[in-house]
Design an enzyme around this catalytic site. Structure first.
Site, PDB file in Angstrom:
ATOM      1  N   LYS A   1      50.945  34.976  72.045  1.00 21.25           N
ATOM      2  CA  LYS A   1      50.687  34.216  70.814  1.00 21.25           C
ATOM      3  C   LYS A   1      49.249  34.461  70.370  1.00 21.25           C
ATOM      4  O   LYS A   1      48.305  34.160  71.092  1.00 21.25           O
ATOM      5  CB  LYS A   1      50.929  32.724  71.064  1.00 21.25           C
ATOM      6  CG  LYS A   1      50.666  31.854  69.839  1.00 21.25           C
ATOM      7  CD  LYS A   1      51.231  30.443  70.031  1.00 21.25           C
ATOM      8  CE  LYS A   1      50.919  29.557  68.841  1.00 21.25           C
ATOM      9  NZ  LYS A   1      51.515  28.221  68.976  1.00 21.25           N
TER      10      LYS A   1
ATOM     11  N   ASP B   1      53.698  17.792  66.736  1.00 25.09           N
ATOM     12  CA  ASP B   1      54.424  18.715  65.860  1.00 25.09           C
ATOM     13  C   ASP B   1      55.794  18.926  66.485  1.00 25.09           C
ATOM     14  O   ASP B   1      56.292  20.035  66.608  1.00 25.09           O
ATOM     15  CB  ASP B   1      53.650  20.040  65.747  1.00 25.09           C
ATOM     16  CG  ASP B   1      54.076  20.857  64.532  1.00 25.09           C
ATOM     17  OD1 ASP B   1      54.782  20.306  63.659  1.00 25.09           O
ATOM     18  OD2 ASP B   1      53.709  22.041  64.460  1.00 25.09           O
TER      19      ASP B   1
HETATM   20  P1  ADP Z   1      53.101  28.160  65.401  1.00 22.53           P
HETATM   21  O1  ADP Z   1      51.993  27.344  65.961  1.00 22.53           O
HETATM   22  O2  ADP Z   1      52.580  29.203  64.489  1.00 22.53           O
HETATM   23  O3  ADP Z   1      54.218  27.338  64.830  1.00 22.53           O
HETATM   24  P2  ADP Z   1      54.810  28.623  67.713  1.00 22.53           P
HETATM   25  O4  ADP Z   1      54.200  28.519  69.062  1.00 22.53           O
HETATM   26  O5  ADP Z   1      55.621  27.462  67.259  1.00 22.53           O
HETATM   27  O6  ADP Z   1      53.685  28.979  66.638  1.00 22.53           O
HETATM   28  O7  ADP Z   1      55.688  29.940  67.656  1.00 22.53           O
HETATM   29  C1  ADP Z   1      56.307  30.389  66.469  1.00 22.53           C
HETATM   30  C2  ADP Z   1      57.694  30.946  66.796  1.00 22.53           C
HETATM   31  O8  ADP Z   1      57.588  32.013  67.731  1.00 22.53           O
HETATM   32  C3  ADP Z   1      58.599  29.934  67.451  1.00 22.53           C
HETATM   33  O9  ADP Z   1      59.310  29.176  66.508  1.00 22.53           O
HETATM   34  C4  ADP Z   1      59.514  30.794  68.301  1.00 22.53           C
HETATM   35  O10 ADP Z   1      60.562  31.310  67.514  1.00 22.53           O
HETATM   36  C5  ADP Z   1      58.625  31.950  68.703  1.00 22.53           C
HETATM   37  N1  ADP Z   1      58.029  31.719  70.037  1.00 22.53           N
HETATM   38  C6  ADP Z   1      56.840  31.129  70.307  1.00 22.53           C
HETATM   39  N2  ADP Z   1      56.597  31.105  71.638  1.00 22.53           N
HETATM   40  C7  ADP Z   1      57.646  31.694  72.224  1.00 22.53           C
HETATM   41  C8  ADP Z   1      58.000  31.987  73.596  1.00 22.53           C
HETATM   42  N3  ADP Z   1      57.198  31.651  74.614  1.00 22.53           N
HETATM   43  N4  ADP Z   1      59.167  32.609  73.818  1.00 22.53           N
HETATM   44  C9  ADP Z   1      59.989  32.955  72.804  1.00 22.53           C
HETATM   45  N5  ADP Z   1      59.730  32.715  71.509  1.00 22.53           N
HETATM   46  C10 ADP Z   1      58.567  32.091  71.202  1.00 22.53           C
HETATM   47 MG    MG Z   2      55.500  26.091  65.786  1.00 23.35          MG
END
Ligand code: ADP
Ligand code: MG
Length: 393
Positions: free
Chosen positions: A121, A226
């Site tokens: 991320k 959130d």
């Molecule tokens: P943001 O803070 O931008 O909302 P998120 O952490 O919610 O970021 O991640 C955005 C998207 O990425 C999630 O909705 C999911 O689909 C995907 N995602 C995030 N982390 C993971 C993970 N560890 N494994 C698989 N998919 C992930």
């Molecule tokens: Mg998110």
């Protein structure tokens, strides 16, 4: 394709040395003067200038000569510094496809030497406001670029610390693997965000699991803030995993009650709408949840909060300190104010200049960045890990 990590393979040791010099210069310069970059990088025979040209070509730095001749990092440049550091640490050696685009993050698959796939991320806190600031050239110009680096790094640090603590306390969260700059590496969660799941075999079980988790979180002293269908992952067995933690707060936060109620309400609303669940019937039946319920079955924060806490305090003693938390909140509030001041200005396309376009980065060709390869071609800048933008702030 905007995030072309293949570039990483062709960057030399000198390229990374100069990129790192720009990063260091950004501690106290929005635009780092060329002479300063040269002085930090200390390349022979004016090599710095040649390297800067190459970095510019690959959009890892941005050139600005409006006041003086200088450069700053782009998101892409910052990404590459973090990626290279993590590759050198042996955390992963290949970057794969993009799996998520959040408002303030980009998520990619990364591959370890043994083939294990992890999630990376890249925090982009301040992305929206940074764009707005760019549109309004002279508005709070100072600090604007410095802020996105610093904000994103704090957000990543917080997310990593929280994920690790939650995991240690048995919460269903991804496994926190490592963190550098604005980048968090975690286990890849199987399945999809709840929002994409049309049908559930056992919606009531999933619902209860989710509500039980938000309650247990509060009992441990934390509120997600959130907590919704975008940040809850469901796998084929309908197992629940909670993600996305940079905005979490302690139950001692002045608005804790409101945040908790909002988190709970989101889940109730979603299940009522998507899965036609009715909650009024549960009035005097807490379905095994060991908390007080209100007239429509909602868990009551005041009841949970009576004897909650400790994880929030534990976290305050971890890598992510209370001071970091306060600062992050202050900065986010400041950024939000800036955003509302210039909301209608700036479009997503302005990101192009940064080397990454929010809507454009859809796919990444898989790339084998074996450790040896990167070390060999890009050099092993030991100081990478030690100098972080914003350290002294
Ligand atoms: P943001 O803070 O931008 O909302 P998120 O952490 O919610 O970021 O991640 C955005 C998207 O990425 C999630 O909705 C999911 O689909 C995907 N995602 C995030 N982390 C993971 C993970 N560890 N494994 C698989 N998919 C992930
Ligand atoms: Mg998110």
């Amino acid at each position: 394709m905007k995030l072309d990590v293949n570039v990483l393979r062709y960057l030399s040791k000198d390229d990374f040395r100069v990129l790192t010099a720009v990063e260091m210069g950004m501690r106290n310069h929005e635009i780092v003067p060329c002479e300063l970059i040269d002085r930090i990088a200390r390349l022979k025979h004016g090599g710095t200038y040649k390297v800067l040209k190459n970095l510019l070509k690959h959009k890892l730095v941005h050139h600005d000569s409006s006041k003086y001749d200088g450069f700053r990092l782009t998101y892409l440049g910052y990404d590459f510094l973090a990626i290279k550091t993590l590759v050198n640490r042996g955390i992963f050696n290949g970057v794969g496809r993009q799996i998520g685009v959040g408002k303030e993050s980009d998520i990619f698959e990364v591959v370890k030497e043994d083939g294990t796939v992890l999630a990376m991320k890249l925090h982009r806190l301040g992305r929206v406001s940074f764009r707005a600031v760019k549109a309004k050239r002279d508005y709070l110009r100072h600090r604007s670029s410095y802020n996105w680096l610093y904000l994103s790094r704090l957000a990543a640090l917080k997310e990593f610390a929280f994920m690790k603590a939650l995991e240690e306390h048995g919460f269903p969260v991804p496994q926190a693997v490592d963190c550098n700059r604005h980048c968090v590496i975690m286990s890849l969660v199987p399945g999809y965000p709840l929002v994409q799941v049309r049908e559930l075999q056992n919606p009531d079980v999933v619902f209860e699991t989710i509500i039980a988790a938000v309650i247990r979180l509060a009992e441990h002293g934390l509120i997600h803030c959130d907590f919704n269908e975008f940040n809850i992952m469901i796998d084929d067995d309908e197992k629940v995993t909670i993600i996305d933690f940079p905005q979490m707060v302690s139950v001692s936060h002045p608005n804790a009650q409101m945040y908790f109620d909002r988190d709970v309400e989101c889940i109730y609303k979603f299940f009522a709408k998507r899965y036609n669940m009715s909650f009024e019937e549960n009035e005097n039946d807490s379905d095994g949840l060991e908390v007080e319920i209100d007239e429509v079955g909602r868990p009551q924060f005041s009841e949970i909060n009576k004897n909650s806490g400790f994880l929030d305090k534990e976290l305050a003693a971890s890598g992510f300190t209370r001071k970091d938390q306060d600062e992050l909140e202050k900065l986010i509030e400041g950024e939000l104010e800036k955003q509302s001041d210039s909301d209608d200005e700036g479009t997503a396309d302005e990101e192009d200049e940064e080397g990454i376009n929010n809507t454009n980065v859809k796919q990444l060709e898989s790339l084998d960045l074996s450790k040896e390869d990167v070390n060999h071609r890009a050099g092993d800048d030991k100081h990478d890990d030690n100098h972080q933008v914003g350290d002294e702030h």
